[in-house]
Scaffold this active site. Structure first.
Site, PDB file in Angstrom:
ATOM      1  CD  GLU A 172      33.344  35.852  30.166  1.00 47.73           C
ATOM      2  OE1 GLU A 172      32.834  36.646  29.352  1.00 47.73           O
ATOM      3  OE2 GLU A 172      34.282  36.180  30.920  1.00 47.73           O
ATOM      4  CG  ASN A 215      37.239  30.524  32.655  1.00 50.40           C
ATOM      5  OD1 ASN A 215      37.479  30.182  33.806  1.00 50.40           O
ATOM      6  ND2 ASN A 215      37.491  31.746  32.203  1.00 50.40           N
ATOM      7  CG  HIS A 251      36.726  38.666  38.134  1.00 42.51           C
ATOM      8  ND1 HIS A 251      38.077  38.919  38.072  1.00 42.51           N
ATOM      9  CD2 HIS A 251      36.420  37.987  37.000  1.00 42.51           C
ATOM     10  CE1 HIS A 251      38.566  38.423  36.944  1.00 42.51           C
ATOM     11  NE2 HIS A 251      37.579  37.840  36.286  1.00 42.51           N
ATOM     12  CD  GLU A 280      39.225  35.171  33.856  1.00 35.68           C
ATOM     13  OE1 GLU A 280      38.714  36.311  33.994  1.00 35.68           O
ATOM     14  OE2 GLU A 280      39.011  34.461  32.856  1.00 35.68           O
ATOM     15  CG  ASP A 282      40.265  40.535  40.094  1.00 36.52           C
ATOM     16  OD1 ASP A 282      39.103  40.157  40.299  1.00 36.52           O
ATOM     17  OD2 ASP A 282      40.604  41.095  39.033  1.00 36.52           O
TER      18      ASP A 282
END
Length: 459
Positions: A172, A215, A251, A280, A282
């Protein structure tokens, strides 16, 4: 909750987390000695998510919190379904090096040890990130920070050398919005743009075999942020900076849906000569809409040859960093959701079961240790029919060596190695919601480990 969310992110708050097993759910996990676990299981043409993904040349992993591994249902679901793990917080800087030059690997080691004992891969998350930093890092001057960053990378990667298949080396580093600029952080502000390159070069000197990844979130479609990351990766590849993969956190919710160009965006990064990983995942929601969105993501990965794997950010909704949005594949009681069935189907498996009039229904198998003594114990498994009647059931029980089963009642066992598969004697037909039990006696031979009860298969 174990997971510590970092700063605010528009539209969604963000948490920054084998050899193939046999195509079955027989090794469903190690239970706490006096624990209870319930696993709903339908007949499957291909077993766990990890097995189905492996058949497609990918891994299917999940983020794991060390402090939940002692919960029987958590560990059983993890062991039965996934073939890769990412520590949620245990490998972040504040967890490993809260005091300069003093490292504590205990919690992270617990996750890595568990994964290795089950033949799972491990993703390392994360070496350099602006969040979850101990206060001493931000207080360093440029020279000391430069030294501390390289030392942290070196010490952590050396500790886990040969045990991590992919590292999120830098996490990030870019701002949200339309600028495409770097994010303010101690590293960016004091070391300048070169800190990312140096982090990757340092990482390569430590472990020549691990995949080195950048990432980030909100890079799933083509936008200013993903364009900036793309330009950085392109530059690195052209100049020989050692970057092997790019992680897309993915996400999603109603404010940040799966972008229409998700697959195309993954492909353009892959075309630079790097692997892409969904790191990651979801997706908030429920029912068929959530299932459809999960299908889009899995299909996109399968369509991109260099998409090497998918990690969902957590095992169960109840421990999700945004649990109110029910974003995962298992609900708070570890029941498989429609999204689970959709993912398995997209990977080429089949959740089977279910049909009224088809004679096939779900069942659960719940284990309880009923008595114990020096040298042995009795265990009992309760088999319960789901929403429709069943006429037969089977339940696998894995008894850890050197333990031996000396007696079984109310069931007919067949044994292969350490796995005992139990079928009914007189008690196979169960009305919807009704239950029966079978029991067994185990001679421990010095081992205190509990048996692993796998998913019930009904017909």
């Amino acid at each position: 909750m174990a997971q510590i969310p970092p700063g605010s992110i528009p539209a969604r708050t963000h948490p920054s987390a084998r050899a193939r097993r046999a195509l079955s759910l027989l090794t469903a996990g190690v239970l706490a000695a006096a624990g209870v676990v319930a696993l709903a299981g339908n007949a499957q043409a291909v077993g766990a998510l990890g097995d189905a993904a492996a058949a497609k040349g990918r891994y299917f992993g999940t983020a794991v919190a060390a402090n939940h591994l002692g919960e029987a249902a958590y560990a059983s679901t993890l062991n039965a379904q996934f073939d890769s793990v990412t520590p949620e917080n245990e490998m972040k800087w504040d967890a490993l090096e809260s005091t300069r030059d003093s490292f504590n690997f205990a919690a992270a080691d617990r996750i890595v040890g568990h994964a290795q004992s089950k033949g799972m891969k491990v993703r390392g998350h994360t070496l350099v990130w602006h969040s979850q930093l101990p206060g001493w890092v931000g207080g360093l001057g440029a020279t000391d920070l430069h030294s501390a960053m390289n030392n942290h990378i070196t010490q952590v990667m050396t500790h886990y050398k040969g045990e991590i298949h992919s590292w999120d080396v830098v996490n990030e580093a870019y701002q949200d919005g339309s600028s495409g600029a770097r994010r303010s952080s101690p590293f960016q502000d004091k070391l300048g743009n070169g800190f990312i390159e140096e982090a990757f070069r340092t990482a390569r000197t430590v472990d020549a075999d691990a995949k080195l990844c950048y990432n980030d979130y909100n890079t799933d479609g083509r936008n200013a942020k993903s364009n900036a990351v793309y330009d950085m990766v392109k530059d690195f590849k052209q100049r020989g900076v050692p970057i092997d993969c790019v992680g897309f956190q993915s996400h999603f919710n109603s404010n940040s849906p799966v972008p229409s160009d998700f697959q195309a965006n993954l492909q353009r990064f892959a075309d630079l000569g790097v692997d892409v990983q969904i790191t990651e995942l979801d997706i908030e929601g429920s029912g068929s809409a959530q299932a459809a969105n999960y299908t889009k993501v899995v299909n996109a990965c399968l369509a991109v040859t260099r998409c090497t794997g998918i990690t969902v950010w957590g095992v169960t909704d109840k421990y999700s960093w945004r649990s109110s949005g029910t974003p995962l594949l298992f609900d708070g009681d570890y029941n498989k959701k429609p999204a689970y069935d959709a993912v398995l189907a997209a990977l080429g498996g089949s959740s089977g079961g279910g049909g009224d009039g088809g004679g096939t229904g779900a069942c659960t198998a719940t284990y309880t240790q009923t008595s114990t003594w020096n040298g042995g114990y009795n265990g009992q498994v309760t088999v319960k029919a789901g929403g429709s009647a069943i006429t037969n059931w089977t339940v696998p029980v894995t008894v850890p060596s050197p333990q031996k089963v000396s007696a079984v009642w109310n069931g007919t066992p067949s044994t292969s190695g350490d796995v005992m598969t139990v079928r009914p004697t007189w008690n196979g037909s169960l009305a919807a919601g009704s239950s029966t039990t079978f029991g067994f006696t185990v001679t421990t031979n010095g081992s205190t480990s509990a048996p692993a009860v796998g998913a019930c298969t009904a017909s």
